[in-house]
Design a protein around this motif. Structure first.
Motif, PDB file in Angstrom:
ATOM      1  N   LEU A  62       0.830  -1.212   0.000  1.00 34.85           N
ATOM      2  CA  LEU A  62       0.000   0.000   0.000  1.00 34.85           C
ATOM      3  C   LEU A  62       0.862   1.259   0.000  1.00 34.85           C
ATOM      4  O   LEU A  62       0.571   2.223  -0.709  1.00 34.85           O
ATOM      5  CB  LEU A  62      -0.880   0.008   1.254  1.00 34.85           C
ATOM      6  N   GLY A  63       1.908   1.221   0.821  1.00 27.13           N
ATOM      7  CA  GLY A  63       2.779   2.394   0.950  1.00 27.13           C
ATOM      8  C   GLY A  63       3.492   2.716  -0.346  1.00 27.13           C
ATOM      9  O   GLY A  63       3.607   3.874  -0.734  1.00 27.13           O
ATOM     10  N   TRP A  64       3.937   1.678  -1.031  1.00 29.59           N
ATOM     11  CA  TRP A  64       4.612   1.866  -2.317  1.00 29.59           C
ATOM     12  C   TRP A  64       3.698   2.613  -3.287  1.00 29.59           C
ATOM     13  O   TRP A  64       4.121   3.522  -3.992  1.00 29.59           O
ATOM     14  CB  TRP A  64       5.017   0.497  -2.877  1.00 29.59           C
ATOM     15  N   ALA A  65       2.419   2.198  -3.278  1.00 29.68           N
ATOM     16  CA  ALA A  65       1.471   2.815  -4.208  1.00 29.68           C
ATOM     17  C   ALA A  65       1.367   4.323  -3.994  1.00 29.68           C
ATOM     18  O   ALA A  65       1.265   5.075  -4.960  1.00 29.68           O
ATOM     19  CB  ALA A  65       0.102   2.165  -4.057  1.00 29.68           C
ATOM     20  N   VAL A  66       1.400   4.774  -2.737  1.00 29.34           N
ATOM     21  CA  VAL A  66       1.276   6.228  -2.521  1.00 29.34           C
ATOM     22  C   VAL A  66       2.624   6.931  -2.538  1.00 29.34           C
ATOM     23  O   VAL A  66       2.688   8.138  -2.739  1.00 29.34           O
ATOM     24  CB  VAL A  66       0.542   6.571  -1.211  1.00 29.34           C
ATOM     25  N   SER A  67       3.719   6.176  -2.333  1.00 26.42           N
ATOM     26  CA  SER A  67       5.032   6.833  -2.277  1.00 26.42           C
ATOM     27  C   SER A  67       5.377   7.476  -3.620  1.00 26.42           C
ATOM     28  O   SER A  67       6.117   8.450  -3.667  1.00 26.42           O
ATOM     29  CB  SER A  67       6.117   5.843  -1.870  1.00 26.42           C
ATOM     30  N   GLY A  68       4.819   6.924  -4.700  1.00 28.03           N
ATOM     31  CA  GLY A  68       5.091   7.478  -6.019  1.00 28.03           C
ATOM     32  C   GLY A  68       4.664   8.930  -6.122  1.00 28.03           C
ATOM     33  O   GLY A  68       5.466   9.805  -6.446  1.00 28.03           O
ATOM     34  N   THR A  69       3.394   9.180  -5.822  1.00 23.37           N
ATOM     35  CA  THR A  69       2.871  10.543  -5.887  1.00 23.37           C
ATOM     36  C   THR A  69       3.643  11.463  -4.945  1.00 23.37           C
ATOM     37  O   THR A  69       3.994  12.582  -5.298  1.00 23.37           O
ATOM     38  CB  THR A  69       1.387  10.549  -5.476  1.00 23.37           C
ATOM     39  N   ILE A  70       3.896  10.954  -3.729  1.00 23.20           N
ATOM     40  CA  ILE A  70       4.584  11.783  -2.742  1.00 23.20           C
ATOM     41  C   ILE A  70       5.990  12.134  -3.229  1.00 23.20           C
ATOM     42  O   ILE A  70       6.388  13.302  -3.200  1.00 23.20           O
ATOM     43  CB  ILE A  70       4.647  11.065  -1.369  1.00 23.20           C
TER      44      ILE A  70
END
Lengths: 376, 327
Positions: free
Chosen positions: A250-258
């Motif tokens: 899950l974290g990987w998925a949002v780390s991109g945008t961040i």
């Protein structure tokens, strides 16, 4: 059966400009619109005052959406044999209020809601509120861990990519972000679970704890906290170990945008004159980057992190299903499969409220992080 | 002869670009002593700031610096990062053009000065450093320093912010202060105040001061010596009095002629025709020849050598030819 869009409130993945929703400002660079001379408490009160109306809006939308779905909830309530029995059907319709008109049902629902009654689940036959509160900690634990992992990776990669712009580090960070935000979490979850757990055995399989382990007494519902409270450090390590892979997915998925946003903002800030001043003062590069540059990107970073929270909630639905995580997401999937309307609306409502609260906290953090809108 | 406080020999600064390296500073020689004020004057893009920033390695990585820049005998070009960091902010201080953006917007002014102090004095306590920050604000004549240290840069006016920058620059009692266009972004009345503050501190702390400006008028009354920079080279260098009394380079004469003078009634302010050559597209011969009213064939073909007459040096084929001077 899982129709996207209604289980949780927001499923936008890209950060487009000027995007606003009823939940408040969404653009990572905007943040709170605190007018000059407006005390922080009044600002918070104003936002809190608006919340019930927003919640009512969510409920109404969720309610209307359940009525347009095809399919008969009676199939979830009654067994096949009972469905052929007109008496049983009639009794069930009356019991669950399905014989009443839509406006009537809506008003009854809202009236019950005001007294904290979210209705009763067709499937579990328990109050939806009880179900949701029972399931919520597992989701919050997963989403919280994913948020920590996603922000840490996202911010670090963003900073490194900006500082080493156009180097191999930058390209690698871009690739990592691209994969994270374009590969769906359910696919990534399955793939990693297969490779790391089934094939290599380096991480445990699905679930919150080893199946053979005895559960600690439930205090908070957070497995990591409950194991610690019970003094079971081995169990705690086990719980943490089980949390790692789903939270990472899950974290990987949002780390991109961040990371992309942090990179862009860092590049902008690193070119500003006060960075030159800091270097001219004799500050080391690490200090220049962290204390001077990153500190100045805090506002948009906070906003994008809170924004990704919405995505995490949505992503949790699929991740929980794959990792057999007994949270709100897998509950929502079960409810959707069974056309369990009270449960569906209940989950939507709770998800919406969590999202609204996150937004409020972000806005408050924004005011604190940016002295130019803070009030002396 | 003693080693000067700061001396630059054949300093060259270039930028790596896609096609060919672009040289912004093409071999400059300068020096400044303790208690001396050196003015560097030139148009935007003449390389005056780039040269000074390059000598203390404050340019982006795409820049390369060759030649020599010595501070108290120590070579700065090619010096390791740690040693440079030790010098910057303690022995060599800097202030920049735009006080509005030179201070970190999210950090209190006092904290920023405290940082400058504690970066070079690890032993001083935060409380003592803050006391010192208040004294420094007092030194640059900021009223109510006790209250002001707890404010953010946006609560200060432009002039006040430049005072803060100056206070921060002198926090560690430096030997050399490089002021890069310190008054350019400010109102005229504020400019005079800031120059006043700088001049007072320079005398009091016996600072070697390098004052970079595009306005020769700012230097009058403040600088001891002036170096005129055009297209990355020093075209004339002399004491301020000598320069104004006896300018030898046509470019210097043009600069002097374009200082507004309220005692003379002129319809229009004098201006030098044309613009400085862009990087990488220098004319052959003297870089100034396309704009020079005195230019001859020799100027178009041959880059003039620098000739020195006592303390006055100039790079012009017709340095001693006063006829044909700019009107």
């Amino acid at each position: 059966m899982l129709t996207s869009g209604w289980v949780f409130v927001n499923n936008h993945r890209t950060v487009s400009s000027g995007q606003t929703s009823i939940f408040g400002s969404m653009h990572p660079c905007e943040g709170a619109k605190l007018e000059k001379g407006q005390p922080l408490t009044r600002f918070i009160l104003k936002r809190l005052f608006a919340m019930p109306f927003l919640v009512l809006g969510i409920v109404t939308l969720a309610f209307l959406l359940t009525t347009v779905t095809k399919g008969d909830p009676l199939t979830a309530i009654l067994s096949d044999r009972q469905l052929n029995d007109p008496e049983a059907v009639k009794a069930a319709m009356a019991r669950w209020g399905l014989d009443r008109s839509l406006p009537e049902r809506y008003f009854i629902y809202v009236r019950n809601l005001l007294s904290g009654d979210l209705g009763t689940s067709f499937v579990t036959r328990r109050p939806v509120l009880t179900d949701v509160l029972f399931r919520l900690p597992a989701t919050l634990e997963l989403v919280g861990a994913a948020m920590v992992i996603g922000s840490t990776i996202g911010i670090s990669l963003g900073v490194l990519a900006a500082y080493f712009k156009n180097s191999w580090i930058d390209h690698l960070a871009r690739l990592f972000a691209l994969v994270g935000s374009s590969v769906p979490v359910f696919w990534m979850g399955l793939a990693l679970l297969y490779v790391l757990s089934v094939k290599l055995g380096v991480v445990p399989g699905p679930g919150r704890l080893d199946p053979r382990a005895s559960l600690p007494p439930t205090v908070t519902g957070f497995m990591t906290i409950d194991t610690l409270l019970a003094g079971e450090f081995k169990l705690f390590a086990n719980a943490l170990w089980h949390l790692l892979l789903p939270a990472f997915v899950l974290g990987w998925a949002v780390s991109g945008t961040i990371s992309r946003l942090v990179r862009a903002n860092m590049l902008e800030v690193l070119g500003r004159e006060f960075i030159l001043t800091a270097r001219a003062k004799g500050a080391g590069e690490l200090r220049v980057v962290i204390r001077h540059a990153l500190r100045n990107t805090l506002v948009p970073t906070l906003t994008v992190i809170s924004y990704s929270f919405a995505y995490l909630l949505t992503g949790a639905v699929l991740t929980e299903t794959i990792f057999s995580w007994p949270g709100l997401g897998s509950y929502a999937v079960g409810a959707a499969r069974a056309l369990d309307f009270p449960a569906i609306i209940g989950v939507t409502l709770v998800g919406g409220i969590i999202f609204l609260l996150t937004n409020l906290i972000t806005d408050i953090a924004y005011v604190i992080a940016n002295p130019r809108v803070r009030l002396g | 002869m003693n080693t000067p406080l700061f001396s630059v020999r054949d300093l060259r600064v270039g930028f790596l670009s896609r096609s060919l390296p672009l040289e912004a500073v093409r071999g400059i020689d300068l020096h400044v002593d303790h208690g001396e004020v050196l003015g560097i004057v030139g148009e935007s893009g003449s390389g005056k700031s780039v040269g000074m920033l390059g000598s203390v390695s404050l340019l982006p990585p795409s820049a390369y610096v060759t030649g020599s820049a010595r501070f108290q005998g120590q070579e700065l070009v090619g010096l390791d990062r740690r040693s440079l960091q030790k010098l910057r902010g303690s022995r060599i201080a800097m202030i920049f053009q735009d006080p509005l953006s030179s201070l970190n917007p999210v950090t209190k002014v006092g904290t920023q000065i405290v940082e400058a102090i504690r970066l070079h004095d690890r032993k001083i306590s935060k409380r003592d450093a803050m006391e010192r920050a208040i004294e420094l604000l007092e030194l640059v004549a900021i009223p109510e320093p006790n209250r002001r240290v707890h404010q953010y840069p946006h609560e200060f006016s432009g002039g006040m912010r430049q005072r803060v920058m100056i206070a921060m620059a002198v926090a560690n009692d430096p030997d050399l202060l490089i002021a890069d266009e310190p008054t350019t972004a400010l109102d005229v009345t504020v400019q005079a105040q800031i120059m006043e503050v700088l001049a007072t501190l320079q005398k009091r702390l016996n600072l070697g001061l390098i004052l970079i400006t595009h306005d020769l008028g700012v230097l009058a009354g403040h600088a001891d010596r002036v170096a005129v920079v055009y297209a990355g080279q020093v075209v004339e260098q002399a004491s301020i009095d000598d320069l104004f009394a006896n300018p030898k380079h046509p470019y210097t004469r043009g600069l002097i002629a374009s200082i507004p003078n309220i005692s003379e009634e002129k319809e229009r302010l004098f201006s030098i025709e044309g613009a400085p050559p862009p990087l990488g597209r220098l004319p052959s011969g003297c870089a100034f020849n396309p704009r020079c009213t005195m230019a001859q064939d020799v100027c178009r073909n041959l880059d003039p050598q620098t000739t020195t007459d006592g303390a006055h040096s100039v790079a012009c084929h017709f340095a001693d030819d006063k006829e044909g001077a700019c009107a």
